[in-house]
Design a protein around this motif. Sequence first.
Motif, short mmCIF file in Angstrom:
data_model
loop_
_atom_site.label_atom_id
_atom_site.label_comp_id
_atom_site.label_asym_id
_atom_site.label_seq_id
_atom_site.Cartn_x
_atom_site.Cartn_y
_atom_site.Cartn_z
N LYS A 184 27.62 33.54 10.12
CA LYS A 184 27.13 34.58 11.00
C LYS A 184 28.01 35.67 10.97
CE LYS A 184 23.35 32.72 12.39
NZ LYS A 184 21.99 33.20 12.03
N ARG A 185 29.33 35.29 11.20
CA ARG A 185 30.48 36.10 11.10
C ARG A 185 30.42 37.17 9.85
NH1 ARG A 185 35.57 32.40 12.58
NH2 ARG A 185 34.39 31.88 14.20
N ASP A 186 30.33 36.31 8.70
CA ASP A 186 30.24 37.36 7.68
C ASP A 186 29.10 38.44 7.56
OD1 ASP A 186 32.35 35.68 6.90
OD2 ASP A 186 30.86 34.57 5.41
N VAL A 187 28.07 38.09 8.02
CA VAL A 187 26.87 38.84 8.34
C VAL A 187 27.33 40.10 9.23
CG1 VAL A 187 24.51 39.31 9.15
CG2 VAL A 187 25.24 37.20 7.77
N LEU A 188 27.82 39.67 10.37
CA LEU A 188 28.32 40.57 11.31
C LEU A 188 29.40 41.42 10.90
CD1 LEU A 188 28.00 41.80 14.32
CD2 LEU A 188 30.01 40.27 14.86
N ALA A 189 30.54 40.87 10.05
CA ALA A 189 31.49 41.69 9.30
C ALA A 189 30.86 42.73 8.52
CB ALA A 189 32.34 40.79 8.76
N GLY A 190 29.77 42.24 7.77
CA GLY A 190 29.04 43.06 6.57
C GLY A 190 28.72 44.32 7.40
N PHE A 191 27.75 44.37 8.59
CA PHE A 191 27.29 45.38 8.90
C PHE A 191 28.56 46.27 9.62
CE2 PHE A 191 23.77 42.52 9.87
CZ PHE A 191 22.85 43.01 9.42
N GLN A 192 29.69 45.67 10.22
CA GLN A 192 30.69 46.55 10.90
C GLN A 192 31.50 47.26 9.69
OE1 GLN A 192 32.52 43.14 12.92
NE2 GLN A 192 31.63 43.83 14.77
N ALA A 193 31.50 46.58 8.34
CA ALA A 193 32.22 47.33 7.33
C ALA A 193 31.27 48.27 6.72
CB ALA A 193 32.32 46.41 6.33
N HIS A 194 30.12 48.33 7.08
CA HIS A 194 29.14 49.31 6.71
C HIS A 194 28.46 50.09 7.45
CE1 HIS A 194 30.37 48.27 2.61
NE2 HIS A 194 29.94 47.15 2.77
N PRO A 195 29.12 50.89 8.55
CA PRO A 195 28.27 51.19 9.78
C PRO A 195 27.28 52.02 9.49
CG PRO A 195 30.73 52.11 9.76
CD PRO A 195 30.60 51.08 8.64
N VAL A 196 26.27 52.20 10.18
CA VAL A 196 25.18 53.46 10.09
C VAL A 196 25.12 53.82 11.71
CG1 VAL A 196 22.88 53.86 9.95
CG2 VAL A 196 23.96 52.07 8.29
N ARG A 197 25.28 55.18 11.79
CA ARG A 197 25.22 55.83 13.06
C ARG A 197 24.11 56.84 12.90
NH1 ARG A 197 27.50 51.91 13.85
NH2 ARG A 197 29.58 51.46 14.45
N SER A 198 23.20 57.06 14.14
CA SER A 198 22.27 57.76 14.36
C SER A 198 22.83 59.18 13.89
CB SER A 198 21.70 57.80 15.54
OG SER A 198 22.58 58.21 16.55
N ARG A 199 22.06 60.07 13.50
CA ARG A 199 22.44 61.53 13.13
C ARG A 199 22.90 62.12 14.46
NH1 ARG A 199 17.63 63.38 9.14
NH2 ARG A 199 17.98 61.79 7.50
N ARG A 200 21.95 62.08 15.53
CA ARG A 200 22.52 62.63 16.52
C ARG A 200 22.66 61.56 17.63
NH1 ARG A 200 17.33 66.17 15.80
NH2 ARG A 200 16.94 64.00 15.08
N PRO A 201 23.68 62.01 18.47
CA PRO A 201 23.57 60.93 19.75
C PRO A 201 22.59 61.06 20.39
CG PRO A 201 25.61 62.56 19.68
CD PRO A 201 24.71 62.79 18.83
N LEU A 202 22.52 60.15 21.77
CA LEU A 202 21.44 60.20 22.52
C LEU A 202 21.42 61.73 23.33
CD1 LEU A 202 21.41 56.69 24.11
CD2 LEU A 202 19.82 57.37 22.47
N ALA A 203 20.34 62.09 23.88
CA ALA A 203 20.34 63.27 24.34
C ALA A 203 21.23 63.34 25.55
CB ALA A 203 18.92 63.48 25.00
N ASP A 204 21.30 62.11 26.27
CA ASP A 204 22.32 62.16 27.35
C ASP A 204 22.50 60.64 27.67
OD1 ASP A 204 23.85 62.23 29.59
OD2 ASP A 204 22.15 63.12 31.09
N PRO A 205 23.86 60.35 26.83
CA PRO A 205 24.21 58.84 27.00
C PRO A 205 24.46 58.52 28.23
CG PRO A 205 25.66 60.01 25.42
CD PRO A 205 24.73 61.22 26.19
N SER A 206 25.00 59.36 29.39
CA SER A 206 25.13 58.82 30.62
C SER A 206 23.72 58.20 31.28
CB SER A 206 25.90 60.09 31.29
OG SER A 206 24.88 60.70 31.81
N ARG A 207 22.81 58.59 30.74
CA ARG A 207 21.56 58.05 31.29
C ARG A 207 21.68 56.71 30.93
NH1 ARG A 207 16.54 61.52 32.16
NH2 ARG A 207 16.43 60.50 34.27
N PHE A 208 21.68 56.40 29.74
CA PHE A 208 21.96 54.92 29.42
C PHE A 208 22.61 54.18 30.32
CE2 PHE A 208 23.77 51.44 27.09
CZ PHE A 208 22.85 50.56 26.78
N TYR A 209 24.00 54.57 30.33
CA TYR A 209 25.18 53.89 31.24
C TYR A 209 24.78 54.04 32.59
CZ TYR A 209 27.85 53.81 26.86
OH TYR A 209 28.52 53.76 25.56
#
Length: 254
Positions: free
Chosen positions: A3-28
């Motif tokens: 499981k740790r390897d799977v997670l490390a694999g994702f973290q080593a190859h991060p994918v990020r959305s092209r645009r951040p959320l419209a207003d991240p403060s609304r998530f928080y």
Amino acid sequence: MKKRDVLAGFQAHPVRSRRPLADPSRFYRNHVVMQDDPRTLDRKTLLLTFLYKFARHEYVGISAAWDRTERMTESTSMIAKIGLYHLCEEFSHMRLFLEIFQTFHLGQVEWVPLGKWMSRMYRLFPLFPEAMLAPPAFVSELMGLTVYQHIDSVLDDILADEPEARNRVRILLWEVMSDELAHVGQRRNFLGPLGLRAAQLMVESMYRAFFRDIPETTLLFNVEQMVRDGKAFDYSTITPKMLEKSWVPSYCKA
Ligand SMILES: [Fe+2]
Ligand SMILES: [Fe+2]
């Protein structure tokens, strides 16, 4: 370790959305408790605050169970070991969920403990005898699976303009789902005919009570369909790819 390897694999190859959320403060502002009118949130934020609320319940439940779990020794029974393994898988999901939030540039997400009453309830839960606990425990696993299936089915629509992020979220979600599928099977093994009947009776009220507390649900999903899916669950709704990936005990394989 795997499981740790799977997670490390994702973290080593991060994918990020092209645009951040419209207003991240609304998530928080709304992820722990909905403060705004949920109808004013965009669907991406709504999906993420829903996921947080759902996963947070899991987090509190598994933390309480973890506190009650005895350390593994040589005399630990096979069933207790499976239970412990199951719990570790649940904790690994919490990290995968954080990775989903990171995909949307939400790096400051933490699992906030529930209020006093709710956490007290979760702490009491593991004290009940196994026979009483087995049906609701089974239904919680089933509910998880239903929720992830329904999330999966709205991803193409909600994340249509973020193809890379959508694919990554789907892969992360599938990691979780394939475990949950195994958990459903595992819990089912410990239900006798009476327990099974009790679980069937509990599906509807547990699903409804749970989703009533998460105001995002009706804006994103069809609760009636979720209840129907929960009641009618069988493995034929699961894709062969997922079944293959899932933790199916060898004695269940043809
Ligand atoms: Fe879970
Ligand atoms: Fe589970």
